[in-house]
Design an enzyme around this catalytic site. Structure first.
Site, PDB file in Angstrom:
ATOM      1  N   VAL A  31      35.047  37.280  45.014  1.00 29.57           N
ATOM      2  CA  VAL A  31      35.270  35.841  45.200  1.00 29.57           C
ATOM      3  C   VAL A  31      36.473  35.691  46.133  1.00 29.57           C
ATOM      4  O   VAL A  31      37.585  36.113  45.788  1.00 29.57           O
ATOM      5  CB  VAL A  31      35.536  35.126  43.860  1.00 29.57           C
ATOM      6  N   HIS A  84      42.867  35.043  43.539  1.00 28.34           N
ATOM      7  CA  HIS A  84      42.977  34.955  42.080  1.00 28.34           C
ATOM      8  C   HIS A  84      43.614  36.223  41.544  1.00 28.34           C
ATOM      9  O   HIS A  84      43.405  37.311  42.079  1.00 28.34           O
ATOM     10  CB  HIS A  84      41.612  34.750  41.426  1.00 28.34           C
ATOM     11  N   GLN A 131      36.791  43.017  45.679  1.00 25.44           N
ATOM     12  CA  GLN A 131      36.869  41.551  45.646  1.00 25.44           C
ATOM     13  C   GLN A 131      35.496  40.959  45.918  1.00 25.44           C
ATOM     14  O   GLN A 131      34.801  41.360  46.859  1.00 25.44           O
ATOM     15  CB  GLN A 131      37.880  41.045  46.690  1.00 25.44           C
ATOM     16  N   ASN A 143      42.391  42.085  43.506  1.00 27.33           N
ATOM     17  CA  ASN A 143      41.477  42.812  44.387  1.00 27.33           C
ATOM     18  C   ASN A 143      41.539  42.147  45.754  1.00 27.33           C
ATOM     19  O   ASN A 143      41.439  40.919  45.862  1.00 27.33           O
ATOM     20  CB  ASN A 143      40.059  42.767  43.831  1.00 27.33           C
ATOM     21  N   HIS A 161      43.856  38.723  38.286  1.00 25.52           N
ATOM     22  CA  HIS A 161      43.310  39.146  37.002  1.00 25.52           C
ATOM     23  C   HIS A 161      44.487  39.475  36.094  1.00 25.52           C
ATOM     24  O   HIS A 161      45.341  40.296  36.454  1.00 25.52           O
ATOM     25  CB  HIS A 161      42.472  40.419  37.147  1.00 25.52           C
ATOM     26  N   ASP A 200      37.712  35.399  32.214  1.00 29.05           N
ATOM     27  CA  ASP A 200      36.721  36.056  33.065  1.00 29.05           C
ATOM     28  C   ASP A 200      35.399  36.128  32.311  1.00 29.05           C
ATOM     29  O   ASP A 200      35.364  36.424  31.114  1.00 29.05           O
ATOM     30  CB  ASP A 200      37.207  37.453  33.460  1.00 29.05           C
TER      31      ASP A 200
HETATM   32  P1  5GP Z   1      37.030  39.794  42.050  1.00 30.79           P
HETATM   33  O1  5GP Z   1      35.950  40.824  41.896  1.00 30.79           O
HETATM   34  O2  5GP Z   1      36.748  38.876  43.226  1.00 30.79           O
HETATM   35  O3  5GP Z   1      38.413  40.326  42.047  1.00 30.79           O
HETATM   36  O4  5GP Z   1      36.966  38.919  40.726  1.00 30.79           O
HETATM   37  C1  5GP Z   1      36.015  37.947  40.490  1.00 30.79           C
HETATM   38  C2  5GP Z   1      35.902  37.823  38.998  1.00 30.79           C
HETATM   39  O5  5GP Z   1      35.251  36.614  38.704  1.00 30.79           O
HETATM   40  C3  5GP Z   1      35.082  38.928  38.325  1.00 30.79           C
HETATM   41  O6  5GP Z   1      35.896  39.637  37.388  1.00 30.79           O
HETATM   42  C4  5GP Z   1      33.928  38.193  37.655  1.00 30.79           C
HETATM   43  O7  5GP Z   1      33.598  38.724  36.389  1.00 30.79           O
HETATM   44  C5  5GP Z   1      34.464  36.780  37.554  1.00 30.79           C
HETATM   45  N1  5GP Z   1      33.423  35.769  37.619  1.00 30.79           N
HETATM   46  C6  5GP Z   1      32.352  35.731  38.456  1.00 30.79           C
HETATM   47  N2  5GP Z   1      31.623  34.617  38.243  1.00 30.79           N
HETATM   48  C7  5GP Z   1      32.263  33.940  37.241  1.00 30.79           C
HETATM   49  C8  5GP Z   1      31.993  32.694  36.589  1.00 30.79           C
HETATM   50  O8  5GP Z   1      31.034  31.984  36.863  1.00 30.79           O
HETATM   51  N3  5GP Z   1      32.864  32.318  35.599  1.00 30.79           N
HETATM   52  C9  5GP Z   1      33.945  33.067  35.258  1.00 30.79           C
HETATM   53  N4  5GP Z   1      34.725  32.605  34.275  1.00 30.79           N
HETATM   54  N5  5GP Z   1      34.244  34.240  35.870  1.00 30.79           N
HETATM   55  C10 5GP Z   1      33.404  34.664  36.855  1.00 30.79           C
END
Ligand code: 5GP
Length: 122
Positions: A98, A102, A96, A89, A104, A33
């Site tokens: 993205v 996925h 969430q 998430n 974590h 992440d």
């Molecule tokens: P969500 O909030 O959708 O559960 O998780 C998305 C995760 O993607 C976040 O923890 C954020 O830090 C990570 N993330 C967002 N953009 C990037 C990226 O460009 N590269 C990587 N490796 N992680 C990302």
């Protein structure tokens, strides 16, 4: 004009955006992440972008969800002490950002180390 509706994670899978990739096979990819919330914070992502979240994945392809969980366990063994917190998430209201399913994988490296309970709902 065509718009690119692929997710950020599809673009990482296609190597259009760099990431620190720690594992990849035909079904899943895992990378660090970009904003880690634990000493080890990996994302395990099915390569298909067809499922927005874990509820859709569980309904549509439970075997692939099991693969995500097995991959998380393997990575926690390799990168940490084998114990891990698995977070999906699900929905913007739960944080969430993205919408390409996925997991974590949060963990602490080293025998005897542990995550703080207080990190659970940060
Ligand atoms: P969500 O909030 O959708 O559960 O998780 C998305 C995760 O993607 C976040 O923890 C954020 O830090 C990570 N993330 C967002 N953009 C990037 C990226 O460009 N590269 C990587 N490796 N992680 C990302």
């Amino acid at each position: 004009m065509e718009t690119d509706e692929r997710s950020l994670f599809s673009r990482i899978i296609d190597r259009e955006i760099p990431a620190d990739i720690v594992y990849e096979d035909d079904e899943v990819i895992a990378f660090r992440d970009i904003a880690p919330k634990a000493p080890v914070h990996l994302l395990v992502v099915p390569k298909t972008g067809q499922y927005r979240d874990v509820a859709e994945l569980a309904a549509g392809d439970p075997a692939l969800l099991a693969t995500v969980v097995a991959t998380a366990k393997r990575l926690a063994d390799e990168h940490a002490n084998g114990d891990f917190r698995l977070i999906f998430n699900t929905g913007a209201g739960a944080g969430q950002t993205v919408f390409h399913v996925h997991a974590h994988v949060l963990s602490a490296p080293g025998e005897g180390n542990s995550l703080e309970e207080g990190n659970l709902a940060d």
